[in-house]
Structure formats: structure tokens, C-alpha cells
Design a protein around this motif. Structure first.
Motif, PDB file in Angstrom:
ATOM      1  N   GLY A 129       0.810  -1.209   0.000  1.00  0.00           N
ATOM      2  CA  GLY A 129       0.000   0.000   0.000  1.00  0.00           C
ATOM      3  C   GLY A 129       0.841   1.256   0.000  1.00  0.00           C
ATOM      4  N   PHE A 130       0.176   2.402   0.104  1.00  0.00           N
ATOM      5  CA  PHE A 130       0.801   3.720   0.114  1.00  0.00           C
ATOM      6  C   PHE A 130       1.358   4.077  -1.264  1.00  0.00           C
ATOM      7  CE2 PHE A 130       4.884   6.127   1.005  1.00  0.00           C
ATOM      8  CZ  PHE A 130       4.281   7.365   1.007  1.00  0.00           C
ATOM      9  N   LEU A 131       2.273   3.260  -1.777  1.00  0.00           N
ATOM     10  CA  LEU A 131       2.818   3.395  -3.124  1.00  0.00           C
ATOM     11  C   LEU A 131       2.746   2.033  -3.801  1.00  0.00           C
ATOM     12  CD1 LEU A 131       6.118   5.342  -2.321  1.00  0.00           C
ATOM     13  CD2 LEU A 131       4.133   6.293  -3.505  1.00  0.00           C
ATOM     14  N   PRO A 132       2.702   1.974  -5.134  1.00  0.00           N
ATOM     15  CA  PRO A 132       2.729   0.680  -5.819  1.00  0.00           C
ATOM     16  C   PRO A 132       3.983  -0.108  -5.431  1.00  0.00           C
ATOM     17  CG  PRO A 132       2.127   2.414  -7.362  1.00  0.00           C
ATOM     18  CD  PRO A 132       2.551   3.092  -6.096  1.00  0.00           C
ATOM     19  N   GLY A 133       3.772  -1.272  -4.836  1.00  0.00           N
ATOM     20  CA  GLY A 133       4.889  -2.123  -4.447  1.00  0.00           C
ATOM     21  C   GLY A 133       5.444  -1.877  -3.060  1.00  0.00           C
ATOM     22  N   PHE A 134       4.880  -0.897  -2.297  1.00  0.00           N
ATOM     23  CA  PHE A 134       5.400  -0.605  -0.956  1.00  0.00           C
ATOM     24  C   PHE A 134       4.935  -1.676   0.023  1.00  0.00           C
ATOM     25  CE2 PHE A 134       5.589   1.134   3.243  1.00  0.00           C
ATOM     26  CZ  PHE A 134       6.605   2.073   3.254  1.00  0.00           C
ATOM     27  N   PRO A 135       5.876  -2.430   0.650  1.00  0.00           N
ATOM     28  CA  PRO A 135       5.473  -3.483   1.582  1.00  0.00           C
ATOM     29  C   PRO A 135       5.382  -3.005   3.020  1.00  0.00           C
ATOM     30  CG  PRO A 135       7.821  -3.650   1.182  1.00  0.00           C
ATOM     31  CD  PRO A 135       7.332  -2.439   0.417  1.00  0.00           C
ATOM     32  N   TYR A 136       4.265  -3.280   3.661  1.00  0.00           N
ATOM     33  CA  TYR A 136       4.153  -3.097   5.102  1.00  0.00           C
ATOM     34  C   TYR A 136       4.554  -4.426   5.740  1.00  0.00           C
ATOM     35  CZ  TYR A 136       1.783   1.376   4.525  1.00  0.00           C
ATOM     36  OH  TYR A 136       1.477   2.674   4.211  1.00  0.00           O
ATOM     37  N   LEU A 137       5.645  -4.414   6.490  1.00  0.00           N
ATOM     38  CA  LEU A 137       6.244  -5.646   6.983  1.00  0.00           C
ATOM     39  C   LEU A 137       5.968  -5.847   8.463  1.00  0.00           C
ATOM     40  CD1 LEU A 137       9.723  -5.266   5.229  1.00  0.00           C
ATOM     41  CD2 LEU A 137       7.741  -6.577   4.431  1.00  0.00           C
TER      42      LEU A 137
END
Length: 215
Positions: A129-137
Motif C-alpha cells: 500500500g501507500f505506493l505501488p509495491g510498498f510493503p508493510y512488513l
């Protein structure tokens, strides 16, 4: 917490659960079930929540709510979630990680200890989310949790590795951002010419591999 379904305006419902890995796994399964059964619905995965957008001129909210409740019950069953493991090389500190000292001071550790702890964990991609491809880990050592910057940067470079609150992640593209930057990777997380365009997906695991630690 028990699941809660709430309206988000007139065109969406949000299912909220805990942000534990177990509940997040159920949300991954729910997203797949709902997309398969109701392809017209827009199902958006978050950390501890799932948002379903719909056209109220076509479908009644009560129908959507029933579909959500049914999918939540079905998600109790153990279903395989396709996943891949990724090792992500990182240069920590220096210009690559200008906030490493800030994180260390907040945690009561040395910068070297922060790097060691950050690289010791195996992380799980909770959502993109947030940006295309941004991972929340998920999986950050609790001692490394650091509040976001009071004043976000206008431009964070692509590949920046940061800590924001209780999560860590990687910026796939240059953008504004308020996370504490502790390192940088050359791994490309998003490429619109590829199928799929995002390198990481919910359920994937990764480790950060230090290649250099700069003062």
C-alpha cells in the motif's frame, strides 16, 4: 479483538480485526475468496483491515455485509497462501540511512546493534500500500519501533529502508515520506513492465542482509 464491520461513506464497508499475523492471514484468504466470488467488488487489503467498495446503485450494503461475514467464517479453514522468500541486501547508515542514529538513540542501542536487530528478523509482507509495491512488513523488533518524523521529507529516494512506528518497509519509488531512514537497497520493488509489476506480495517473507554499515 472481534471483527467489526463499519461503513466507509455510502460506497464501502470496512472489516477491522487485530493486526496479528494470524488475523492478517485470514484477511489474505478473505481477499482471495471475495475476489473470486464477487469480481465486481473492489477489495483493498490493509494491516488489520479489509475494505470492500461497491456501487450502491447496483448492490445493497446488507448483501455486501453478508458476503464479508461469510468470507470471514470460511477464512478459519487452513488454505495455502502462495508465497516467496526474498533476501534484500542493504547498505545501512551514512547517506543511505540518515536516521539510523535517531533510531539508535530512541531504542537505547548503538547503531550497530540496531542493524543487527533489524537484520536478524524474518519479516512477513502484511500488505502492499501507500505506493505501488510498498510493503508493510510485520516482525519488527519492538525495541526498534520509532515514531515517524515530525516533519516528513519532501523526497525519499527509491530503495530507502525505513522504520515508521512499529513497522518497517522499503520505498519502491521516490516520494514524500516521514519514516526514519536507516538504509538503502538497490533491489527494484516495482516495475510496470513486469508481470506482476510488484516484486513482493502479501504473505511473502524477507530478510534484510547488511552489505555495509556506514558511520
Amino acid at each position: 479483538m472481534n471483527p467489526v464491520i463499519q461503513p466507509l461513506g455510502d460506497t464501502a464497508l470496512v472489516l477491522s480485526v487485530s493486526a496479528t499475523l494470524e488475523d492478517q492471514r485470514r484477511l489474505w484468504i478473505m481477499q482471495r475468496l471475495l475476489q473470486q466470488k464477487f469480481p465486481a467488488w473492489w477489495v483493498v487489503l490493509g494491516v488489520g483491515n479489509l475494505t470492500i467498495r461497491f456501487d450502491p446503485m447496483i448492490e445493497d450494503a446488507s448483501v455486501i455485509e453478508h458476503g464479508i461475514e461469510e468470507a470471514w467464517q470460511r477464512s478459519q479453514r487452513r488454505m495455502e497462501v502462495a508465497s516467496h522468500h526474498h533476501d534484500v541486501p542493504v547498505v545501512y547508515g551514512g547517506k543511505a540511512g540518515p536516521d539510523l542514529a535517531r533510531v539508535a538513540e530512541h531504542a537505547g542501542l548503538t547503531p550497530k546493534q540496531v542493524v543487527e536487530r533489524h537484520a536478524a528478523a524474518e519479516y512477513v509482507v502484511f500488505c502492499i500500500g501507500f505506493l505501488p509495491g510498498f510493503p508493510y512488513l510485520g516482525g519488527l523488533d519492538p525495541q526498534l519501533a520509532t515514531p515517524r518524523l515530525d516533519k516528513p521529507r519532501l523526497k525519499v529516494p527509491a530503495g530507502a529502508v525505513g522504520i515508521g512506528g512499529e513497522q518497517t518497509g522499503i520505498y519502491p519509488n521516490a516520494s514524500p515520506g516521514g519514516w526514519n531512514l536507516i538504509g538503502h537497497t538497490d533491489v527494484r520493488l516495482f516495475n510496470p513492465a513486469m508481470i506482476p509489476p510488484a516484486l513482493l506480495a502479501p504473505g511473502d517473507t524477507l530478510r534484510f542482509v547488511p552489505t555495509e554499515v556506514r558511520a
